[in-house]
Design a protein around this motif. Structure first.
Motif, short mmCIF file in Angstrom:
data_model
loop_
_atom_site.label_atom_id
_atom_site.label_comp_id
_atom_site.label_asym_id
_atom_site.label_seq_id
_atom_site.Cartn_x
_atom_site.Cartn_y
_atom_site.Cartn_z
N LYS A 79 0.77 -1.10 0.06
CA LYS A 79 0.04 0.00 -0.08
C LYS A 79 0.87 1.28 -0.03
N VAL A 80 0.37 2.30 -0.73
CA VAL A 80 1.38 3.38 -0.77
C VAL A 80 0.99 4.34 0.10
N GLU A 81 2.00 5.15 0.55
CA GLU A 81 1.86 6.26 1.68
C GLU A 81 1.33 7.65 0.79
N MET A 82 0.30 8.05 0.92
CA MET A 82 -0.25 9.46 0.33
C MET A 82 -0.59 10.37 1.53
N GLY A 83 -0.29 10.28 2.99
CA GLY A 83 -0.61 10.71 3.74
C GLY A 83 -1.69 10.73 4.85
N GLN A 84 -2.04 9.37 4.50
CA GLN A 84 -3.24 8.80 5.35
C GLN A 84 -2.57 7.95 6.43
N GLY A 85 -1.21 7.89 6.66
CA GLY A 85 -0.73 7.37 7.78
C GLY A 85 -0.57 5.96 7.78
N THR A 86 -0.81 5.20 6.51
CA THR A 86 -0.89 3.82 6.47
C THR A 86 0.55 3.25 6.99
N PHE A 87 1.69 3.82 6.34
CA PHE A 87 2.86 3.25 6.86
C PHE A 87 3.22 2.98 8.32
N THR A 88 2.60 4.14 9.09
CA THR A 88 2.89 3.91 10.57
C THR A 88 1.67 2.92 11.02
N ILE A 342 -18.53 20.45 -10.36
CA ILE A 342 -17.31 19.50 -10.70
C ILE A 342 -16.12 19.92 -9.75
N GLY A 343 -15.45 19.07 -9.25
CA GLY A 343 -14.38 19.20 -8.27
C GLY A 343 -13.08 18.63 -8.90
N ALA A 344 -12.00 19.43 -8.54
CA ALA A 344 -10.81 19.16 -8.98
C ALA A 344 -9.87 18.36 -7.89
N HIS A 345 -9.05 17.59 -8.39
CA HIS A 345 -8.01 17.03 -7.04
C HIS A 345 -7.08 17.91 -6.50
N ALA A 346 -6.55 18.81 -7.16
CA ALA A 346 -5.72 19.89 -6.77
C ALA A 346 -4.68 19.53 -5.79
N GLN A 347 -4.34 18.21 -5.79
CA GLN A 347 -3.23 17.68 -5.22
C GLN A 347 -1.79 18.49 -5.43
N LEU A 348 -1.17 18.70 -4.37
CA LEU A 348 0.11 19.72 -4.72
C LEU A 348 1.10 18.95 -5.78
N GLU A 349 1.41 17.73 -5.47
CA GLU A 349 2.32 17.38 -6.49
C GLU A 349 1.71 16.97 -7.69
N PRO A 350 2.12 17.62 -8.90
CA PRO A 350 1.54 17.31 -10.09
C PRO A 350 1.78 15.67 -10.51
N ASN A 351 1.13 15.30 -11.46
CA ASN A 351 1.38 14.00 -11.88
C ASN A 351 2.68 13.97 -12.94
N GLY A 352 3.28 13.05 -12.62
CA GLY A 352 4.48 12.77 -13.63
C GLY A 352 5.33 11.50 -13.16
N GLY A 398 0.32 13.65 -2.18
CA GLY A 398 -1.40 13.83 -2.06
C GLY A 398 -1.85 12.93 -3.45
N GLY A 399 -2.81 12.24 -2.98
CA GLY A 399 -3.56 11.07 -3.92
C GLY A 399 -4.85 11.47 -4.33
N PHE A 400 -5.82 11.34 -3.09
CA PHE A 400 -7.08 11.73 -2.87
C PHE A 400 -8.04 10.94 -4.36
N GLY A 401 -7.50 10.00 -4.93
CA GLY A 401 -7.96 9.47 -6.23
C GLY A 401 -7.22 9.72 -7.24
N ARG A 402 -6.69 10.80 -7.43
CA ARG A 402 -6.02 11.38 -8.51
C ARG A 402 -5.23 10.36 -9.25
N ARG A 403 -4.54 9.62 -8.42
CA ARG A 403 -3.42 8.61 -9.19
C ARG A 403 -4.08 7.30 -9.04
N LEU A 404 -5.21 7.21 -9.21
CA LEU A 404 -5.77 5.75 -9.30
C LEU A 404 -5.87 5.16 -10.96
N HIS A 405 -5.26 6.10 -11.66
CA HIS A 405 -4.69 5.73 -12.76
C HIS A 405 -3.80 6.71 -13.38
N THR A 406 -2.59 6.17 -13.64
CA THR A 406 -1.33 7.14 -14.03
C THR A 406 -0.72 6.57 -15.47
#
Lengths: 729, 163
Positions: A79-88, A342-352, A398-406
């Motif tokens: 599982k990836v860590e996107m801020g949700q504290g999962t790693f901890t 319509i809502g944007a994800h607007a996560q701070l790190e752009p995709n790439g 930031g993830g928020f669902g924006r990176r469920l397809h990359t």
């Protein structure tokens, strides 16, 4: 419950570990689905309930753990860590069964070549809940494997060994885990040992500090955009501004002469640049004259008209009693409509992504929620075996669902292959805003009939929405024809008041001309805004206290008990009152997301038409809590993200383009908008962990709108809430 | 052309074709200090905040030529694990970060604010800390800013979040 086929068919001599994938949090699952077909239930279960099984490797402990020579344990997290504290949380779970201290735990992202790849994704608030059983069983098994090696080396029986902080002692001697595992080539996997009892855990249930805290406070290069490789070049890909734009061709003559350009790459579906720096790559890309084909000059009004209830295809997703008959007579039916934008994800790190293609070996470093899917897409495009592609996930900005397809990883790989060097290729902010997979706009029609005693005889929720789950590559293709209704769009859209005799929820599906998909909490935010605002309207109409009005319609089963508990807790903690005191009013709302009920009370004032949230009290029952501090952090963040969406955020469609394209004009909650008090009460109504990251986004919208009504007498039925423009009742 | 820069008290000489290149990319991709983040490229989010002669500057929109001869500080120079800046110490004690991406920018903006206003009010914080955090960690950040102010001035510390 949802016996996942992938898990049940994998029965082997090590099935003890596989079994762990299935949780037992079923008591609160929202019942009365019309989906009786087993395939429907499996698909719906995997995505819509908190006991979604983990669909990765659960039968090889050595894929998960490494022991370093200085006796640290490295957990390779699928599982990836996107801020949700999962790693901890995962580190706490592993440490407790491994008998090591928290300071000995290191958590890293498992890369796809490691074999520990999640078959689904990181998302849906399932990381802790789905790994609750398998990870502890894996850790306990690993502990037994290490101690049996130690027993051999120390020449004592395993039953005579004791373990403290990764040091095994027996027969007057001791050795570290590192010493025990050194030289071991063939691991024997024993039967799964009995797990410790909850009261014996030292870390689970405690507010352990985040394991990634120092990296994030001292600026360590841990994110996708921070990745580097020797001889790396920079890429940029031309992305359209207009909705529905299809790449046709490009004139690259001007771009070729721009400073720093290494190569222009024209593919059948995109055009890109490789240059010596980020700036040079993007400047050259901007100089490419791209021919895009578009079919229509879309506007906000066009989109809004498409999303009206009644226009799309209707699917009844929940039905009890005879709601159609009860709501037949329009003179006796109360109807209200609600809208969300319509809502944007607007996560701070752009995709790439940073891709390196060397012959037939591909390495891609990327912030992604879908490691396996990204690997598969790259392999397909480059016509390689999956095993030749290693996707190395980084921390996500930031993830928020924006990176469920990359799929941008594929473009980076194509660029790298074309120049024979590693290429880092990222979106600009404008490209990010215009090529997002947006939260779809919604329209809701609520209908109710009241009995003479003021209780509800019948209730109906219609939600019309663009797609959330459908169209997403992580949802099996079979889901669409089988389910019909989009299971992401109706998340939170079902009626949670089981004591009402007649009710139904109807999902209207609309295919919009731009990409809409997962946005943290999916339909929950808008659906709860609509349903719980309407419940407040009914409570006001019948002169009832809004919390008591809810309680009167909740059934007496396990799910109902947990729902009632959070309502009672939030009322008590907040001191909820209908009175306006010192210019402040309170608002109440409650939601159930997957298996987690959450109730909130807000305190709101209005100054020059500006809605200000001063305090939020939040009572949530996510079941067993692994890390109470991080569960609180998720509540605090989700509440403020919800305030942001409910009060400020909105994408428009102007002259065929989604806009705005920058922070500021895309207004979001800032420090000054955040409530100064957030009071979180955690209840535990289940023995296993449930969803945490998304449920607290549910009630916030309606709670604010309900407070505004008490303050002004105005019922705001459209997000973002705006006192000037909304319909006044 | 050649430019002389002082970043985190270390002198660097860089060769750069375009002196209007934003300072952000020089810091990140030439000096390999990745703690300063790209968020928007238009000075709208604050993820790229650094100090130039003690002033908070959004480095994505600040031409590198203007930084010549000045003292530049990035998150890596603010403090480290052995010797954290009080702002970083407060961030740790309040367990502020979630995804963490925007946090260096917020800490740099906070450190610059505390140099000017040693004990900021909530209103001072609202007016001066205007970066964007999508995880919306603002609630803990506000506590951490007050805590950092207390750490720097040996005022009584507020009660810790993580106890």
């Amino acid at each position: 419950m949802n016996q996942d086929k992938k898990n049940t068919k994998k029965v082997s001599r090590r099935s003890f570990l596989v079994r762990g994938g299935l949780g037992t949090a079923g008591v609160l699952a929202l019942g009365t689905y019309l989906f009786r077909n087993p395939i429907r239930r499996v698909v719906a279960g995997a995505i819509n309930t908190a006991d979604a099984p983990f669909s990765g490797n659960t039968d090889t402990p050595i894929v998960w753990f490494e022991v370093t020579t200085d006796n640290y344990i490295v957990l390779h997290s699928p599982k990836v860590e996107m801020g949700q504290g999962t790693f901890t949380g995962l580190a706490q779970m592993a440490a407790d069964e491994l008998e090591v201290s928290m300071t000995q735990m290191r958590v890293v992202h498992a890369n796809s070549a490691s074999g520990n790849v999640d078959g689904f994704a990181t998302g849906g608030s399932t990381s802790i809940s789905s790994l609750w059983m398998p990870l502890r069983e894996l850790a306990a098994t690993m502990r037994e494997m290490i101690s049996s090696e130690a027993a051999k080396k120390l020449n004592v029986n395993t039953s005579d060994l004791s373990i403290t902080d990764g040091v095994i002692t027996g027969g007057g001697k001791s050795m570290t885990y590192a010493e025990a595992v050194m030289g071991v080539k063939d691991w024997k996997v024993p039967d799964t040992p009995k797990l410790k009892s909850l009261s014996d855990y030292k870390f689970i249930g405690k507010p352990i500090a985040r394991v990634d805290l120092n990296d994030k406070v001292f600026g360590a290069p841990i994110f996708g955009m921070d990745a580097t490789l020797p001889d790396m070049l920079y890429g940029a890909v031309a992305r359209p501004s207009l909705i529905g734009a299809k790449y046709i061709d490009a004139n690259t003559s001007k771009a070729e002469n721009m400073p720093g350009v290494v190569k222009i790459i024209k593919e059948k579906d995109f055009v890109g640049v490789v240059a010596n720096s980020y700036i040079e790559a993007h400047n050259a890309k901007d100089a490419i004259e791209v021919e895009w084909e578009t079919d229509k000059n879309w506007s906000t009004a066009d989109i809004r008209a498409m999303v009206e209830v009644g226009k799309g295809k209707a699917y009844v997703i929940q039905k009890e009693g005879h709601p159609d008959e009860s709501l037949e007579d329009p003179t006796e039916t109360i109807i209200s409509e609600y809208w969300s934008p319509i809502g944007a994800h607007a996560q701070l790190e752009p995709n790439g992504a940073l891709a390196s293609v060397e012959g037939e070996r591909v390495t891609v470093m990327i912030s992604t929620q879908v490691v396996g899917l990204t690997r598969d897409e790259i392999a397909k495009r480059l016509d390689l075996d999956k095993n030749e592609v290693n996707v190395v996930p980084t921390f996500l900005g930031g993830g928020f669902g924006r990176r469920l397809h990359t799929p941008n990883a594929v473009q980076a790989a194509v660029l790298s292959k074309a120049v024979g060097k590693p290429v880092k290729c990222f979106f600009t902010r404008k490209e990010e805003f215009q090529n997002d997979t947006f939260r779809p706009p919604t329209h809701h029609v609520l209908k109710a009939k009241l009995k003479i005693d003021g209780t509800i005889e019948a209730l109906e929720h219609n939600v019309s929405s663009g797609d959330v789950a459908f169209g997403s590559p992580i949802v099996p293709r079979i889901a669409e024809p089988v389910l019909g209704a989009d299971l992401g769009a109706w998340r939170g859209g079902m009626i949670q008041y089981g004591a009402i005799a007649n009710y139904q929820a109807i999902s209207w599906r609309v295919k919009l001309p731009f990409a809409t998909s997962w946005w943290r909490s999916l339909g929950l935010l808008a659906n709860t805004f609509a349903i719980e605002s309407f419940m407040d309207e009914l409570a006001v109409k019948t002169n009832r206290n809004p919390a008591e009005f809810r309680l009167a319609h909740i059934q007496d089963d396990g799910r109902g008990k947990r729902l009632k508990s959070v309502i009672e807790a939030v009322v008590e903690k907040s001191g909820y009152s209908d009175e306006v005191i010192n210019g402040k009013a309170m608002g109440f709302a409650v939601s159930t997301d997957t298996n987690t009920p959450c109730a909130q009370v807000v305190e709101v004032s209005i100054h020059e038409a500006e809605i200000k949230v001063h305090k939020v009290t939040c009572a949530m029952d996510p079941g067993l809590v692994v890390n109470p501090d991080q569960v609180r952090a998720q509540c605090e963040g989700a509440i403020i993200m919800g305030i942001s969406a409910v009060l400020y955020e909105k994408m428009e469609v102007v002259d065929g383009a989604l806009t705005p394209t920058i922070y500021g004009p895309y207004q979001m909650a800032l420090m000054k908008h955040a409530p100064k008090e957030i009071d979180v009460v955690l209840l535990q109504g289940a023995e296993v962990p449930g969803a945490v990251g998304e449920p607290p986004l549910g009630p916030i919208g309606a709670a604010i709108a309900n407070a505004v009504f008490r303050l002004t007498g105005k019922r705001l039925r459209e997000m973002p809430l705006n006192l000037d423009k909304n319909i006044v009742s | 052309m050649t430019l002389a820069l002082t970043v985190n008290s270390t002198s660097h000489t860089i060769e750069i074709a375009d002196e209007n290149t934003p300072l952000l990319w020089v810091i990140r991709d030439m000096l390999e200090l990745k703690g300063t983040k790209f968020g928007c490229g238009k000075a709208a989010c604050g993820a790229c905040t650094v100090h130039v002669d003690g002033e908070a500057v959004r480095s994505c929109s600040y031409a590198v030529k203007f930084a010549e001869g000045k003292q530049i500080t990035t998150i890596e120079g603010l403090g480290d694990e052995k010797n954290p800046h009080p702002v970083q110490q407060a961030w740790i004690e309040e367990v502020v970060p979630q995804c963490g991406y925007c946090q260096p920018g917020f800490m740099m903006a906070t450190a610059a604010l505390l140099e000017k206003v040693s004990s900021p009010t909530d209103d001072d914080i609202d007016k001066n800390i205007i970066n964007v955090c999508r995880c919306a960690t603002y609630y803990r950040m506000r506590k951490a800013i007050h805590r950092a102010a207390a750490l720097m001035s040996s005022l009584p510390l507020p009660e810790s979040q993580n106890t």
